[in-house]
Scaffold this motif. Structure first.
Motif, PDB file in Angstrom:
ATOM      1  N   ALA A  23       0.814  -1.219   0.000  1.00  0.00           N
ATOM      2  CA  ALA A  23       0.000   0.000   0.000  1.00  0.00           C
ATOM      3  C   ALA A  23       0.842   1.262   0.000  1.00  0.00           C
ATOM      4  O   ALA A  23       0.287   2.367   0.009  1.00  0.00           O
ATOM      5  N   ILE A  24       2.155   1.124  -0.034  1.00  0.00           N
ATOM      6  CA  ILE A  24       2.992   2.301  -0.291  1.00  0.00           C
ATOM      7  C   ILE A  24       2.656   2.828  -1.677  1.00  0.00           C
ATOM      8  O   ILE A  24       2.764   4.023  -1.958  1.00  0.00           O
ATOM      9  N   GLY A  25       2.223   1.895  -2.534  1.00  0.00           N
ATOM     10  CA  GLY A  25       1.749   2.256  -3.871  1.00  0.00           C
ATOM     11  C   GLY A  25       0.356   1.727  -4.083  1.00  0.00           C
ATOM     12  O   GLY A  25      -0.565   2.063  -3.332  1.00  0.00           O
ATOM     13  N   SER A  26       0.188   0.840  -5.061  1.00  0.00           N
ATOM     14  CA  SER A  26      -1.150   0.359  -5.427  1.00  0.00           C
ATOM     15  C   SER A  26      -1.472  -1.035  -4.913  1.00  0.00           C
ATOM     16  O   SER A  26      -2.570  -1.547  -5.133  1.00  0.00           O
ATOM     17  N   GLY A  27      -0.534  -1.684  -4.213  1.00  0.00           N
ATOM     18  CA  GLY A  27      -0.751  -3.050  -3.754  1.00  0.00           C
ATOM     19  C   GLY A  27      -1.387  -3.145  -2.377  1.00  0.00           C
ATOM     20  O   GLY A  27      -1.756  -2.142  -1.775  1.00  0.00           O
TER      21      GLY A  27
END
Length: 417
Positions: free
Chosen positions: A390-394
């Motif tokens: 969740a740092i990105g899109s996961g």
């Protein structure tokens, strides 16, 4: 006979002219005794104006050298690489310490007097594998800006301007400073940058000798979990969707965020324009953040005359107060001076917001080891980290992902040995 004599005189004059031209050093295109060099750099309009003012100061002090500014406004490293490959390299190129390993082969080795600089991290910035390939001229250390009024309203002690708070105290304060919901939500902090927070938590990408990948250890996992937790619905920072396209400094000025980590010197002019009684610059929490140092490399393909002129130019930019005093002002800040003699001038730009924190960050900066293929390794890691957590899109757990990415990093690192 007269025509033949005239032709002979003309031919002789032509030969003399050619001889005169051939005796001029390569790069001499601005008049007799003048050597012309080109200087490539990047930046916005204000930063370009700063660089050009430094060039003007240099040419005034060195009238026999002309510097042609080559302002590359986008895709700097790609365009620089293309010009080098095409045999049209600028005589001097600005290069960051992070990109230098990829360009070192195009630069001629230089001598760097480490005693000139007040920070060893600066002195080492142009070094790759034990050889200096560039002369440092501006530091871009990171600090944190805080809204003192918001701290006072929440009954929280304002962080010290000289001693960093711990990462745990930062998270605690950020949570207390967060309130409301939806469009009216006030955040304790702007979004955290994982690479920076990794250093703040005491972690790093590599071991001190550059032989081992370490981002998947306990420090790396804790840093990632803090970044992920900060953007959850009950978190203290805006999530990537809410922050996308938004100016976090404006949110900070509008009191929508209380703390602005990863605060670079390019924001100095902006904060100086605010009511400085309400805002303060303090050290980054924990161990701080990585510092970029921009240096000046001299093209290996330059002629002898151009190299001599380039050495004079890079020394001026790097060590002369006439240049270093121009790095920052109330309208634009390229970065922090790298010589002691220009620090008072720098701090006087905005004395009430504590620019000393920037110079302290330069002095205390964490240095990273030289790693071959550093850009490729870290780009691969960041892409995977962002796609999986969740740092990105996961949505995967960093505690599971990071050890796997560390193993992948180690394989890439070993392949370079």
């Amino acid at each position: 006979m007269q025509g033949k004599a005239l032709a002979t005189v003309t031919a002789a004059a032509s030969l003399l002219a050619l001889a005169a031209c051939s005796s001029e050093p390569s790069g001499d295109s601005a008049g007799a005794g003048t050597t012309t060099i080109t200087y490539a750099f990047w930046g916005n309009n204000d930063e370009s104006a700063t660089i050009k003012s430094m060039i003007t100061a240099f040419e005034k002090a060195n009238p026999t050298i002309k510097v042609e500014a080559n302002w590359i406004q986008s895709d700097y490293e790609q365009k620089l690489q293309t010009s080098i490959a095409g045999g049209d390299a600028p005589t001097v190129a600005q290069i960051s310490n992070t990109a230098l390993p990829s360009f070192a082969n195009a630069f001629t080795p230089v001598q760097v007097d480490s005693g000139v600089y007040y920070s060893q991290a600066v002195a080492k910035a142009g070094n790759v594998g034990g050889t200096d390939y560039a002369v440092p001229f501006v530091a871009k250390s990171k600090v944190m800006a805080v809204n003192k009024a918001m701290f006072d309203s929440a009954g929280i002690t304002v962080p010290s301007g000289s001693a960093p708070i711990s990462t745990q105290d930062f998270v605690s304060a950020a949570k207390k400073l967060t309130s409301g919901s939806g469009e009216k939500k006030v955040y304790g902090s702007a979004p955290l940058w994982y690479d920076g927070w990794l250093i703040a938590e005491g972690g790093s990408y590599y071991s001190p000798d550059g032989q081992t990948c370490t981002m998947g250890n306990a420090d790396g996992i804790r840093a990632a979990q803090t970044v992920v937790g900060s953007t959850r619905p009950d978190g203290f920072a805006p999530n990537p969707t809410d922050a996308q396209g938004q100016d976090m400094f404006q949110w900070f000025a509008d009191q929508k965020v209380a703390m602005l980590p990863d605060f670079g010197p390019w924001n100095i002019a902006k904060i100086a324009a605010l009511d400085t009684s309400k805002f303060l610059i303090v050290p980054m929490p924990g161990k701080g953040e990585p510092m970029e140092v921009d240096s000046l490399g001299i093209a290996k393909s330059a002629t002898e005359a151009e190299v001599a002129a380039a050495k004079t130019f890079t020394k001026f930019m790097s060590t002369s107060p006439d240049a270093q005093n121009l790095l920052a002002s109330t309208t634009s800040a390229l970065g922090v001076p790298v010589i002691q003699g220009s620090l008072e001038s720098f701090k006087a730009i905005a004395p009430r917001v504590n620019l000393q924190a920037f110079t302290d960050a330069v002095t205390n900066a964490v240095t990273t080891p030289y790693v071959k293929d550093k850009v490729k390794i870290e780009s691969t890691f960041s892409t995977d980290l962002n796609s999986r957590t969740a740092i990105g899109s996961g949505n995967e757990d960093p505690a599971t992902v990071l050890p796997e990415l560390q193993s992948q990093c180690q394989q890439m690192l070993d392949a370079t040995k």
